[in-house]
Write a protein that holds these residues in place. Structure first.
Motif, PDB file in Angstrom:
ATOM      1  N   GLU A  64     -26.285 -13.172 -21.203  1.00  0.00           N
ATOM      2  CA  GLU A  64     -25.740 -12.705 -19.916  1.00  0.00           C
ATOM      3  C   GLU A  64     -25.464 -11.212 -19.945  1.00  0.00           C
ATOM      4  O   GLU A  64     -25.689 -10.505 -18.971  1.00  0.00           O
ATOM      5  N   THR A  65     -24.950 -10.749 -21.080  1.00  0.00           N
ATOM      6  CA  THR A  65     -24.689  -9.316 -21.204  1.00  0.00           C
ATOM      7  C   THR A  65     -26.011  -8.554 -21.173  1.00  0.00           C
ATOM      8  O   THR A  65     -26.113  -7.490 -20.559  1.00  0.00           O
ATOM      9  N   ARG A  66     -27.047  -9.150 -21.790  1.00  0.00           N
ATOM     10  CA  ARG A  66     -28.353  -8.473 -21.788  1.00  0.00           C
ATOM     11  C   ARG A  66     -28.916  -8.361 -20.365  1.00  0.00           C
ATOM     12  O   ARG A  66     -29.502  -7.359 -20.001  1.00  0.00           O
ATOM     13  N   ASP A  67     -28.728  -9.417 -19.559  1.00  0.00           N
ATOM     14  CA  ASP A  67     -29.177  -9.353 -18.154  1.00  0.00           C
ATOM     15  C   ASP A  67     -28.540  -8.163 -17.441  1.00  0.00           C
ATOM     16  O   ASP A  67     -29.183  -7.437 -16.692  1.00  0.00           O
ATOM     17  N   LEU A  68     -27.238  -8.000 -17.677  1.00  0.00           N
ATOM     18  CA  LEU A  68     -26.511  -6.893 -17.052  1.00  0.00           C
ATOM     19  C   LEU A  68     -27.071  -5.550 -17.529  1.00  0.00           C
ATOM     20  O   LEU A  68     -27.312  -4.642 -16.731  1.00  0.00           O
ATOM     21  N   VAL A  69     -27.288  -5.455 -18.837  1.00  0.00           N
ATOM     22  CA  VAL A  69     -27.811  -4.211 -19.411  1.00  0.00           C
ATOM     23  C   VAL A  69     -29.158  -3.882 -18.776  1.00  0.00           C
ATOM     24  O   VAL A  69     -29.429  -2.732 -18.404  1.00  0.00           O
ATOM     25  N   GLU A  70     -29.978  -4.912 -18.584  1.00  0.00           N
ATOM     26  CA  GLU A  70     -31.299  -4.655 -17.995  1.00  0.00           C
ATOM     27  C   GLU A  70     -31.201  -4.228 -16.534  1.00  0.00           C
ATOM     28  O   GLU A  70     -31.990  -3.405 -16.065  1.00  0.00           O
TER      29      GLU A  70
ATOM     30  N   TYR B 218     -20.818   3.836  -9.987  1.00  0.00           N
ATOM     31  CA  TYR B 218     -19.744   2.921  -9.568  1.00  0.00           C
ATOM     32  C   TYR B 218     -20.250   1.479  -9.496  1.00  0.00           C
ATOM     33  O   TYR B 218     -19.553   0.552  -9.911  1.00  0.00           O
ATOM     34  N   ALA B 219     -21.482   1.306  -8.996  1.00  0.00           N
ATOM     35  CA  ALA B 219     -22.045  -0.057  -8.926  1.00  0.00           C
ATOM     36  C   ALA B 219     -22.186  -0.646 -10.336  1.00  0.00           C
ATOM     37  O   ALA B 219     -21.894  -1.834 -10.554  1.00  0.00           O
ATOM     38  N   HIS B 220     -22.587   0.164 -11.310  1.00  0.00           N
ATOM     39  CA  HIS B 220     -22.664  -0.317 -12.698  1.00  0.00           C
ATOM     40  C   HIS B 220     -21.279  -0.679 -13.217  1.00  0.00           C
ATOM     41  O   HIS B 220     -21.105  -1.684 -13.905  1.00  0.00           O
ATOM     42  N   PHE B 221     -20.323   0.178 -12.912  1.00  0.00           N
ATOM     43  CA  PHE B 221     -18.946  -0.113 -13.319  1.00  0.00           C
ATOM     44  C   PHE B 221     -18.520  -1.500 -12.828  1.00  0.00           C
ATOM     45  O   PHE B 221     -17.929  -2.287 -13.567  1.00  0.00           O
ATOM     46  N   GLN B 222     -18.827  -1.802 -11.567  1.00  0.00           N
ATOM     47  CA  GLN B 222     -18.433  -3.105 -11.009  1.00  0.00           C
ATOM     48  C   GLN B 222     -19.061  -4.268 -11.772  1.00  0.00           C
ATOM     49  O   GLN B 222     -18.404  -5.264 -12.041  1.00  0.00           O
ATOM     50  N   LEU B 223     -20.354  -4.130 -12.108  1.00  0.00           N
ATOM     51  CA  LEU B 223     -21.031  -5.176 -12.888  1.00  0.00           C
ATOM     52  C   LEU B 223     -20.314  -5.396 -14.220  1.00  0.00           C
ATOM     53  O   LEU B 223     -20.070  -6.533 -14.644  1.00  0.00           O
ATOM     54  N   LEU B 224     -19.987  -4.285 -14.881  1.00  0.00           N
ATOM     55  CA  LEU B 224     -19.357  -4.357 -16.202  1.00  0.00           C
ATOM     56  C   LEU B 224     -17.960  -4.956 -16.111  1.00  0.00           C
ATOM     57  O   LEU B 224     -17.569  -5.809 -16.904  1.00  0.00           O
ATOM     58  N   ARG B 225     -17.211  -4.499 -15.098  1.00  0.00           N
ATOM     59  CA  ARG B 225     -15.849  -5.008 -14.917  1.00  0.00           C
ATOM     60  C   ARG B 225     -15.869  -6.520 -14.693  1.00  0.00           C
ATOM     61  O   ARG B 225     -15.083  -7.252 -15.295  1.00  0.00           O
ATOM     62  N   ASP B 226     -16.796  -6.984 -13.840  1.00  0.00           N
ATOM     63  CA  ASP B 226     -16.863  -8.415 -13.561  1.00  0.00           C
ATOM     64  C   ASP B 226     -17.256  -9.204 -14.813  1.00  0.00           C
ATOM     65  O   ASP B 226     -16.756 -10.301 -15.050  1.00  0.00           O
ATOM     66  N   ARG B 227     -18.160  -8.628 -15.608  1.00  0.00           N
ATOM     67  CA  ARG B 227     -18.596  -9.312 -16.833  1.00  0.00           C
ATOM     68  C   ARG B 227     -17.433  -9.388 -17.824  1.00  0.00           C
ATOM     69  O   ARG B 227     -17.223 -10.414 -18.473  1.00  0.00           O
ATOM     70  N   ILE B 228     -16.658  -8.308 -17.938  1.00  0.00           N
ATOM     71  CA  ILE B 228     -15.490  -8.311 -18.839  1.00  0.00           C
ATOM     72  C   ILE B 228     -14.516  -9.396 -18.400  1.00  0.00           C
ATOM     73  O   ILE B 228     -14.048 -10.203 -19.197  1.00  0.00           O
ATOM     74  N   ALA B 229     -14.241  -9.436 -17.078  1.00  0.00           N
ATOM     75  CA  ALA B 229     -13.292 -10.426 -16.565  1.00  0.00           C
ATOM     76  C   ALA B 229     -13.802 -11.840 -16.827  1.00  0.00           C
ATOM     77  O   ALA B 229     -13.025 -12.739 -17.167  1.00  0.00           O
ATOM     78  N   SER B 230     -15.124 -12.040 -16.730  1.00  0.00           N
ATOM     79  CA  SER B 230     -15.669 -13.380 -16.932  1.00  0.00           C
ATOM     80  C   SER B 230     -15.571 -13.819 -18.393  1.00  0.00           C
ATOM     81  O   SER B 230     -15.676 -14.997 -18.702  1.00  0.00           O
ATOM     82  N   LEU B 231     -15.367 -12.871 -19.305  1.00  0.00           N
ATOM     83  CA  LEU B 231     -15.126 -13.221 -20.714  1.00  0.00           C
ATOM     84  C   LEU B 231     -13.649 -13.538 -20.963  1.00  0.00           C
ATOM     85  O   LEU B 231     -13.251 -13.787 -22.089  1.00  0.00           O
ATOM     86  N   GLY B 232     -12.844 -13.474 -19.884  1.00  0.00           N
ATOM     87  CA  GLY B 232     -11.416 -13.749 -20.034  1.00  0.00           C
ATOM     88  C   GLY B 232     -10.639 -12.559 -20.569  1.00  0.00           C
ATOM     89  O   GLY B 232      -9.515 -12.700 -21.057  1.00  0.00           O
ATOM     90  N   VAL B 233     -11.239 -11.382 -20.493  1.00  0.00           N
ATOM     91  CA  VAL B 233     -10.581 -10.169 -20.996  1.00  0.00           C
ATOM     92  C   VAL B 233     -10.156  -9.328 -19.787  1.00  0.00           C
ATOM     93  O   VAL B 233     -10.864  -9.275 -18.777  1.00  0.00           O
ATOM     94  N   ASP B 234      -8.993  -8.683 -19.884  1.00  0.00           N
ATOM     95  CA  ASP B 234      -8.536  -7.795 -18.812  1.00  0.00           C
ATOM     96  C   ASP B 234      -9.341  -6.485 -18.868  1.00  0.00           C
ATOM     97  O   ASP B 234      -9.340  -5.806 -19.906  1.00  0.00           O
ATOM     98  N   PRO B 235     -10.049  -6.135 -17.771  1.00  0.00           N
ATOM     99  CA  PRO B 235     -10.893  -4.928 -17.817  1.00  0.00           C
ATOM    100  C   PRO B 235     -10.135  -3.660 -18.203  1.00  0.00           C
ATOM    101  O   PRO B 235     -10.645  -2.827 -18.955  1.00  0.00           O
ATOM    102  N   GLU B 236      -8.904  -3.516 -17.686  1.00  0.00           N
ATOM    103  CA  GLU B 236      -8.149  -2.303 -18.044  1.00  0.00           C
ATOM    104  C   GLU B 236      -7.891  -2.227 -19.544  1.00  0.00           C
ATOM    105  O   GLU B 236      -7.982  -1.161 -20.141  1.00  0.00           O
ATOM    106  N   GLU B 237      -7.576  -3.394 -20.139  1.00  0.00           N
ATOM    107  CA  GLU B 237      -7.333  -3.404 -21.591  1.00  0.00           C
ATOM    108  C   GLU B 237      -8.601  -3.109 -22.366  1.00  0.00           C
ATOM    109  O   GLU B 237      -8.579  -2.425 -23.386  1.00  0.00           O
TER     110      GLU B 237
ATOM    111  N   LEU C 100     -18.583   1.086 -21.941  1.00  0.00           N
ATOM    112  CA  LEU C 100     -19.564   1.362 -20.892  1.00  0.00           C
ATOM    113  C   LEU C 100     -18.892   1.384 -19.526  1.00  0.00           C
ATOM    114  O   LEU C 100     -19.201   2.236 -18.686  1.00  0.00           O
ATOM    115  N   ALA C 101     -17.954   0.447 -19.285  1.00  0.00           N
ATOM    116  CA  ALA C 101     -17.273   0.394 -17.982  1.00  0.00           C
ATOM    117  C   ALA C 101     -16.504   1.685 -17.741  1.00  0.00           C
ATOM    118  O   ALA C 101     -16.599   2.287 -16.661  1.00  0.00           O
ATOM    119  N   TYR C 102     -15.749   2.142 -18.733  1.00  0.00           N
ATOM    120  CA  TYR C 102     -15.004   3.376 -18.491  1.00  0.00           C
ATOM    121  C   TYR C 102     -15.941   4.573 -18.383  1.00  0.00           C
ATOM    122  O   TYR C 102     -15.711   5.479 -17.570  1.00  0.00           O
TER     123      TYR C 102
END
Lengths: 215, 215
Positions: free
Chosen positions: A119-125, A51-70, A15-17
């Motif tokens: 938390e992911t569902r909140d973002l999706v909504e 772009y604003a959605h991308f930012q939400l997704l990127r931050d959520r990925i990072a908060s899971l301890g995963v590198d967004p680019e990966e 979704l982020a990409y």
């Protein structure tokens, strides 16, 4: 609260990409095809929201301890291929693509929403709340078809190609990322049925644009 | 509260089109030149912020009872010409352009801020608060020059060209739009001195990037 099931990093990554690249492509299409500054601004507004959605997704990925680019990397190929195969040739194709592409992405968010952690569902909504943003495309395409009904056949073919290429890329992604595919299908369901639901929803959107489902 | 002086619609129009087109061009440059998804996202973030500024300006123009497209129209030619003459050839040129272009625009907002009505000034201050957004360019260009000091000469020439072309377009705009020019110069001042201040500020920013003012 439920933990993140396997496949959530993949889901957020795709979704982020999709949002990042939609932002960039819509901006490019606006530059190339918009017939007026108001049209450029309207499609630009949709792009900026992506772009604003991308930012939400990127931050959520990072908060899971995963590198967004990966997390995004496995989906760059299929999404770039979809955009390359569906580069719009004019403003009406641009609008149909923006509406159809955003719609497919939102269906995908909806399919995902029921199967992820809180938390992911909140973002999706939060993303789904933005659904009305591509409405301007419906009005403009509708007006263009009313003015020149001959446009409808070629745009219906174009819309078919958009969803056909999306399903073809989607099937390859589902094969390559089994955890993501498992996340998206509930028990007793299968990925083919999910794709059928996406195709049906696409057909309803194309009807809203005033396009016949069989050109 | 002061009424809008003559030239304010011109001022808001030039800034609105500058933001709209910067948004679209930076998105295009990100697609074309960013070496990684993180770089694409960073420049994308700057582009999306430009779109948000554009929206503020467009709404302010409309609230003055002026059609935003009409307000922007006189500035489409000069700004498109600037972008055409300064299309970056690679990622470092892209970053220098994003930083220099955003900086020149912010100087212009600052020059304008003291001479407009209260509501327009609030808007200008809101945009100026976003100033840090192009800071990522400073870090990346600085690191690239540290790694390969030979880059510095060609980037300094590039930065000169960016400001030179901007001044040349700016002078034509000042001649064509005397009310705008009058708005931008205080009594006892003249437009040449304002351009000199912009050039000095540009030089300071280029020094911050690690670029010599004389290549």
């Amino acid at each position: 609260m439920m933990d993140s099931p396997p496949g959530v990093a993949d889901l957020l990554g795709v979704l982020a990409y999709a949002e990042l690249t939609a932002f960039l492509r819509f901006a490019e299409d606006a530059t190339r095809h918009a017939p007026s500054l108001a049209d450029q601004a309207a499609l630009g507004g949709l792009a900026a929201a992506e772009y604003a959605h991308f930012q939400l997704l990127r931050d959520r990925i990072a908060s899971l301890g995963v590198d967004p680019e990966e997390a995004m990397a496995p989906f760059v190929g299929p999404l770039d291929a979809w955009h390359a195969q569906t580069a719009p040739g004019d403003w009406l194709e641009t609008l149909v693509k923006a509406y159809a592409g955003t719609g497919i992405a939102l269906d995908f968010y909806r399919e995902a929403a029921t199967r992820v952690d809180d938390e992911t569902r909140d973002l999706v909504e939060e993303v789904l709340a933005d659904e009305g943003r591509s409405q301007f495309a419906v009005e403009r395409v509708g007006a263009a078809i009313k003015e020149d009904p001959r446009q409808s056949g070629r745009l219906a073919l174009w819309a078919r190609r958009l969803v056909g290429e999306a399903l073809s890329q989607g099937q390859q992604v589902a094969l390559a990322r089994p955890e993501l595919a498992l996340l998206l299908v509930s028990e007793g369901d299968d990925i083919t049925r999910m794709f059928a639901r996406l195709t049906e929803a696409h057909g309803r959107r194309m009807a809203a644009l005033g396009l016949p489902s069989t050109p």
